[in-house]
Write a protein that holds these residues in place. Sequence first.
Motif, PDB file in Angstrom:
ATOM      1  N   ILE A 103       0.922  -1.231  -0.013  1.00 16.10           N
ATOM      2  CA  ILE A 103       0.103  -0.047  -0.141  1.00 16.10           C
ATOM      3  C   ILE A 103       0.845   1.404  -0.168  1.00 16.10           C
ATOM      4  N   LEU A 104       1.920   1.066   0.871  1.00 13.41           N
ATOM      5  CA  LEU A 104       2.674   2.028   0.713  1.00 13.41           C
ATOM      6  C   LEU A 104       3.545   2.857  -0.586  1.00 13.41           C
ATOM      7  N   LYS A 105       3.878   1.529  -1.178  1.00 14.56           N
ATOM      8  CA  LYS A 105       4.556   1.853  -2.649  1.00 14.56           C
ATOM      9  C   LYS A 105       3.518   2.371  -3.366  1.00 14.56           C
ATOM     10  N   TYR A 106       2.223   1.832  -3.403  1.00 14.33           N
ATOM     11  CA  TYR A 106       0.965   2.315  -4.164  1.00 14.33           C
ATOM     12  C   TYR A 106       0.860   3.795  -3.818  1.00 14.33           C
ATOM     13  N   ALA A 107       0.998   4.282  -2.723  1.00 19.30           N
ATOM     14  CA  ALA A 107       0.830   5.380  -2.334  1.00 19.30           C
ATOM     15  C   ALA A 107       1.944   6.567  -2.861  1.00 19.30           C
ATOM     16  N   VAL A 108       3.123   5.938  -2.672  1.00 17.26           N
ATOM     17  CA  VAL A 108       4.184   6.713  -3.343  1.00 17.26           C
ATOM     18  C   VAL A 108       4.085   6.824  -4.699  1.00 17.26           C
ATOM     19  N   ALA A 109       4.062   5.863  -5.465  1.00 23.67           N
ATOM     20  CA  ALA A 109       3.632   5.969  -6.823  1.00 23.67           C
ATOM     21  C   ALA A 109       2.539   6.876  -7.316  1.00 23.67           C
ATOM     22  N   LYS A 110       1.417   6.824  -6.419  1.00 25.14           N
ATOM     23  CA  LYS A 110       0.320   7.729  -6.770  1.00 25.14           C
ATOM     24  C   LYS A 110       0.614   9.217  -6.599  1.00 25.14           C
ATOM     25  N   ALA A 111       1.633   9.608  -5.465  1.00 20.40           N
ATOM     26  CA  ALA A 111       2.115  10.810  -4.984  1.00 20.40           C
ATOM     27  C   ALA A 111       2.861  11.138  -6.289  1.00 20.40           C
ATOM     28  N   ILE A 112       3.754  10.427  -6.729  1.00 15.76           N
ATOM     29  CA  ILE A 112       4.750  10.740  -7.916  1.00 15.76           C
ATOM     30  C   ILE A 112       4.036  11.249  -9.029  1.00 15.76           C
ATOM     31  N   GLN A 113       2.828  10.216  -9.501  1.00 15.45           N
ATOM     32  CA  GLN A 113       2.246  10.414 -10.694  1.00 15.45           C
ATOM     33  C   GLN A 113       1.220  12.042 -10.364  1.00 15.45           C
ATOM     34  N   LYS A 120       0.685  17.276 -12.396  1.00 14.61           N
ATOM     35  CA  LYS A 120       0.293  18.620 -12.038  1.00 14.61           C
ATOM     36  C   LYS A 120       1.401  19.610 -12.667  1.00 14.61           C
ATOM     37  N   TYR A 121       2.580  19.133 -12.533  1.00 14.75           N
ATOM     38  CA  TYR A 121       3.806  20.112 -12.907  1.00 14.75           C
ATOM     39  C   TYR A 121       4.679  19.545 -13.772  1.00 14.75           C
ATOM     40  N   PRO A 122       5.358  20.374 -14.612  1.00 16.84           N
ATOM     41  CA  PRO A 122       6.479  19.824 -15.433  1.00 16.84           C
ATOM     42  C   PRO A 122       7.643  19.660 -14.851  1.00 16.84           C
ATOM     43  N   ALA A 123       7.594  18.644 -14.016  1.00 15.95           N
ATOM     44  CA  ALA A 123       8.722  18.072 -13.089  1.00 15.95           C
ATOM     45  C   ALA A 123       8.786  16.677 -12.947  1.00 15.95           C
ATOM     46  N   LYS A 124       9.936  16.073 -12.511  1.00 16.05           N
ATOM     47  CA  LYS A 124       9.945  14.767 -12.213  1.00 16.05           C
ATOM     48  C   LYS A 124      10.245  14.729 -10.615  1.00 16.05           C
ATOM     49  N   LEU A 125       9.509  13.874  -9.979  1.00 17.66           N
ATOM     50  CA  LEU A 125       9.468  13.524  -8.385  1.00 17.66           C
ATOM     51  C   LEU A 125      10.375  12.472  -8.251  1.00 17.66           C
ATOM     52  N   LYS A 126      11.282  12.263  -7.747  1.00 19.78           N
ATOM     53  CA  LYS A 126      12.148  10.849  -7.591  1.00 19.78           C
ATOM     54  C   LYS A 126      12.441  10.451  -5.988  1.00 19.78           C
ATOM     55  N   LEU A 154      13.355  16.868  -6.418  1.00 22.10           N
ATOM     56  CA  LEU A 154      12.248  17.154  -7.386  1.00 22.10           C
ATOM     57  C   LEU A 154      13.216  18.071  -8.431  1.00 22.10           C
ATOM     58  N   LEU A 155      13.059  17.446  -9.809  1.00 29.59           N
ATOM     59  CA  LEU A 155      13.696  18.090 -10.768  1.00 29.59           C
ATOM     60  C   LEU A 155      12.661  18.709 -12.129  1.00 29.59           C
ATOM     61  N   PRO A 156      12.769  19.817 -12.017  1.00 32.37           N
ATOM     62  CA  PRO A 156      11.937  20.406 -13.190  1.00 32.37           C
ATOM     63  C   PRO A 156      12.407  20.168 -14.575  1.00 32.37           C
ATOM     64  N   MET A 173      15.091  20.846  -5.535  1.00 32.06           N
ATOM     65  CA  MET A 173      15.030  20.442  -4.225  1.00 32.06           C
ATOM     66  C   MET A 173      15.792  18.871  -4.197  1.00 32.06           C
ATOM     67  N   GLN A 174      16.448  18.640  -3.098  1.00 30.69           N
ATOM     68  CA  GLN A 174      17.098  17.123  -2.476  1.00 30.69           C
ATOM     69  C   GLN A 174      17.001  17.245  -1.312  1.00 30.69           C
ATOM     70  N   ILE A 175      16.368  16.066  -0.721  1.00 33.03           N
ATOM     71  CA  ILE A 175      16.314  15.982   0.912  1.00 33.03           C
ATOM     72  C   ILE A 175      16.846  14.390   0.950  1.00 33.03           C
ATOM     73  N   ASP A 176      17.593  14.400   2.165  1.00 32.31           N
ATOM     74  CA  ASP A 176      18.186  12.946   2.395  1.00 32.31           C
ATOM     75  C   ASP A 176      17.057  12.013   2.943  1.00 32.31           C
ATOM     76  N   THR A 177      16.671  12.463   4.134  1.00 31.26           N
ATOM     77  CA  THR A 177      15.492  11.597   4.791  1.00 31.26           C
ATOM     78  C   THR A 177      14.368  12.507   5.320  1.00 31.26           C
ATOM     79  N   VAL A 178      13.236  11.800   5.347  1.00 31.81           N
ATOM     80  CA  VAL A 178      12.125  12.234   5.940  1.00 31.81           C
ATOM     81  C   VAL A 178      11.325  11.245   6.782  1.00 31.81           C
TER      82      VAL A 178
END
Length: 670
Positions: free
Chosen positions: A40-50, A55-61, A80-82, A89-94
């Motif tokens: 479910i977490l992987k699904y949520a992550v994929a959904k968030a990326i999508q 919404k934006y002309p950018a890639k979320l990795k 976050l790469l436009p 943006m680059q974040i190590d850990t959340v």
Amino acid sequence: MSRFTDFFVRNKKKLLIGIGGFASVIMIGFVVFLLNRERILKYAVAKAIQKVENKYPAKLKIGNARFLDLNTVLVTDIALLPNDRPKLMQIDTVEATVSFRSLFLGRMVFKQFDMAQGAITAFKQDSVDNFSFLYKKQAAGETVDSTAKKTSNYGTLLNRLIETAFENVPDGVNFRNLAVLFKNDGRTINMNLPTMLVEDGEINARMTITTEALTNTMYVKGVIDPDNYLLAAKFYGDNQSKSIEVPYIQQKFGATMRFDTLSLSITNKVYKNNQLTISGESSAYGLVLNHPKIADENVTVQNGAMKYVLTLGDHYYALEPESEVRINKAIFYPEATYETRPKRKIGIKINSPDIPANDLFASLPPGLFDTFQGVQATGTFKYRMNFFVDMAQVDSLKFDSDLDASPDFNITQFGPVDLRKLNQEFTHTVYEKDKVVRTFQVGPSNPNFTPYNQIPNHLKYAILTAEDPRFLTHKGFHEGAFRHSLITNIKENSFVRGGSTVSMQLVKNAFLTRKKTITRKVEEALIVWIIENLRLTNKERMFEVYLNIIEWGPNVYGIREAARFYFSKEPSQLTLEESLFLASIVPKPKQYRTYFDAYGGLRAYPRYFFKLISGNMLKRGLISPSQAASVSTYVNLSGRAGSFIIPKPDTTHVQLMDTLQLAPIDLLDF
């Protein structure tokens, strides 16, 4: 109650079975969740990326996401790469506490948010940047057109930013070691945030902001309530630096600004009919501002505050009437509107309540109004100003301003300058470019001083007709003259005409420096108002002093020096033509040489001036018809001034056009 009891007794078996079944469903669902939560977490992550990428002309990795315990998720290596732009943006850990419900819905809504080692790098060079896509709408699959016309509705843009920001605020936030780098057309701002904690709506942070020229370390305390769009923050320096200096003010505006404490808040927002209205407050303690166009020295506001209600729409901006400005103890109610289409329209209104005179004088910031430092008074002041201009119809410009005082207003103690000094002999110092040019006495001890009754009437009348026809009847100001000067300056897009009365010119020469600063003009107006309304000096004495101290030529001050320099005469011997000539050079006395052609005759401008001023003197009954008819356009410079005449090419037509624009506006009243 008995009916419910009877129902429960009769149906308790069925009820218990139902409750048990419901509990079993929940338990089964919970077990299913535990067994499949990583999926479910992987699904949520994929959904968030999508969602982000749609919404934006950018890639979320996102490098990895996993559960640490029942509802705590660890997400690592976020970027976050436009599109076609450097990384934003680059974040190590959340490490975050997530909502079960949001995961089932394919979303990741954080309740607690702990972020470590993050970097945001924003840049803008010319019209290219890597961040503006965040507040521009984009339909699914739509590409960004860099040539597309930018929206003019900043209310819509700002509302979108505010809502996006507030909707994504977790219940708790802990940022550790966040770095923000912003490069804007060669300028760099580097902000380091060692710690920022948001807990139960309270904000605590420490940050260091570095630019090319300075470094500020400050603390931030505040509150945030996302449900009500409430945000308030206070910024203040550490124990060592204390004051915080605002960066880039020097480079952009040639000014410096610093403060001890700054508070900002948004208390409400309403978005309706494509217009955003924001309410809030701001305040500053120990605010110091320095700019050569504002004042000669540092301007200090110990305690200033503003309550604002701002409206932003399509080509429309407004500071609403509910706004309030406080400078120390003085309160004002500003109102402003600015429309940019189809033509620019600008409106400004300022009102005030009754302000005790002592509060007003005590509130005037040092560095701005030094004349009034330490002044004591009785009574109250009330101010009103109204300005409006439609740039498509500049001639219809409206302007009126009024400062009222209560009947008991009076000055009981003057400050460093006694405004009654004009009533007796005093020492006058002339400055040019901050250097002393001359110092002389204004009074009988000076052999060049000319009493009022020894100055010919036609010289007095010529100067008043040209400079200030209503001097003897107004109280220091002529709104009509000022309005016409505003119209001319706006049309010319330059300061080509002033609206100063003789009273204002006298105060400028006798009490103030010659520097053209905003505050000097305001101080000048306040001094004039006090002298005129309290009748500290009568009109005859004011005009006498004026004629004895104004500049008439190169190192020529006062009417006796002028009469001798130009005509080798005493003032009482001046003819009407000679008086008209002296009146014509008052605005620019050092340029008198340009008034003559190669043969010593007057050019078009002074000839036009002679005719115009003598004609208006005739209309006012100041000279007779025969005097007006006999006015000659020939002037013989029999004094030393004649030897300095340098013949120049005749530009009569150009000078005449300038004359028509610069002709004394008061003459339109006759």
